[in-house]
Design an enzyme around this catalytic site. Structure first.
Site, PDB file in Angstrom:
ATOM      1  CG  ASP A  47      -1.863   1.131   1.275  1.00  0.00           C
ATOM      2  OD1 ASP A  47      -2.547   1.358   0.276  1.00  0.00           O
ATOM      3  OD2 ASP A  47      -1.918   1.822   2.313  1.00  0.00           O
ATOM      4  CG  ASP A  75      -1.673   8.477   2.001  1.00  0.00           C
ATOM      5  OD1 ASP A  75      -0.864   8.747   2.898  1.00  0.00           O
ATOM      6  OD2 ASP A  75      -2.431   9.316   1.499  1.00  0.00           O
ATOM      7  CG  ASP A  84      -1.977   2.418   6.473  1.00  0.00           C
ATOM      8  OD1 ASP A  84      -2.160   2.046   5.288  1.00  0.00           O
ATOM      9  OD2 ASP A  84      -2.469   3.463   6.929  1.00  0.00           O
TER      10      ASP A  84
END
Length: 337
Positions: free
Chosen positions: A21, A23, A220
């Site tokens: 991922d 951001d 995240d």
């Protein structure tokens, strides 16, 4: 029951491709996450291939690669996998080359469709086979209305992702594609096929593009990255540089529980210790976690993330998530917030 997994080798050696991922993992906004560029360079040097997988359908792969280079992570467009590409592949597998698709979204989404041999259009009068919606901050009411009309006329409705919010550079999160999709959904009563995380099409696109034999999803967010990995049958590494905090990991529902936990992307570069049962407790490193009435007690010392792994194992012993009050004290004792 699931517990955090151990690995006797660095994850960069145990998994051939890291599906990362962006951001909250590699950068936040346009700022690099500390240690991320260095960790990824070392993972590459160890032989692990990297792919950058994003729900953002408003940027082309070239634009994403340029941003990665700005934050110190060398990348090309071929290293980037977007939800727009996943949507385009899904449509190309259902409709013949040249089929018209009404695009309620950005130029990046149009590029992805053209790359798959489809013909982007802008009006319901062109009788599109499908409507595909992706995030565009400049989306107009007129285009949304055309999309709704086409869906009412029988066009297949596809959404690049269902993220209700997106991060803002300052202040609270802003409405995301998932919120905008609700306009057409409410107007037509038709639910879209969603291609982005946590749904399988984007994970499948990443596997096809990378030819990964043993991928590791790194993220995240529990509800997109980790759930998406589980739906795709892949292992996952949760890092704490973005949305999810340690308390959120400990209290996660089963579909949101990762295989591995680490503070940041340096977790790719090290082995991960086993979590083992020890009587009525779970042990990892120098730590032990056990239930004492309605709370989990943690004892020991050493690496704080070993303590978190033991704590997760004790909390994840059932299919039901634990209440935050049962583990807040133990998480605080670790000094992890």
């Amino acid at each position: 029951m699931s517990v955090p997994r151990g690995c006797d080798r660095p994850l960069s050696e145990a998994y051939d491709v890291a599906l990362l991922d962006l951001d909250g993992v590699v950068y936040v906004g346009h700022r690099p996450v500390p240690n991320a560029a260095e960790a990824l360079a070392k993972a590459r040097a160890a032989g692990q291939r990297l792919a950058f997988v994003t729900n953002n359908a408003s940027r082309t792969p070239s634009a994403v690669a340029a941003l990665l280079c700005e934050v110190g992570v060398p990348a090309t467009a071929e290293d980037v996998v977007t939800s727009a590409q996943a949507a385009a592949r899904l449509l190309a597998e259902r409709f013949p080359a040249g089929a018209p698709v009404l695009v309620v979204g950005s130029t990046a989404l149009r590029h992805a469709l053209r790359a798959q041999g489809l013909r982007p259009v802008s009006t319901a009068a062109e009788r599109p086979a499908a409507v595909v919606q992706g995030f565009d901050p400049d989306l107009s009411y007129g285009l949304i209305a055309e999309g709704a009309q086409a869906v009412r006329d029988g066009a297949l409705f596809v959404a690049s992702n269902g993220d209700v919010t997106i991060p803002a550079r300052t202040g609270p999160p802003r409405p995301g594609n998932g919120a905008l999709v609700q306009v057409i959904r409410s107007a037509t009563g038709v639910d879209p096929i969603v291609t982005g995380k946590p749904e399988r099409p984007l994970h499948r696109e990443a596997i096809l593009r990378t030819a990964a034999d043993r991928p590791l999803v790194v993220g995240d967010r529990l509800d997109t990255d980790i759930e998406g990995a589980r739906k795709g049958g892949a292992d996952s590494l949760l890092v704490f540089t973005g949305v999810t905090d340690p308390l959120g990991a400990v209290t996660a529902v089963p579909e949101h529980r990762p295989a591995y936990l680490a503070a940041d992307l340096n977790g790719l570069l090290v082995p991960h210790p086993e979590v083992t049962p020890a009587g009525d407790a779970w042990a990892c490193g120098g730590w032990s976690a056990r239930w004492a009435g309605d709370t989990i007690r943690l004892s020991g010392d050493g690496d704080r993330y070993d303590g978190l792994r033991a704590l997760c194992a004790a909390a994840w012993r059932t299919e039901l998530p634990v209440r935050p009050e049962a583990v807040e004290g133990a998480v605080t004792d670790l000094g992890l917030g």
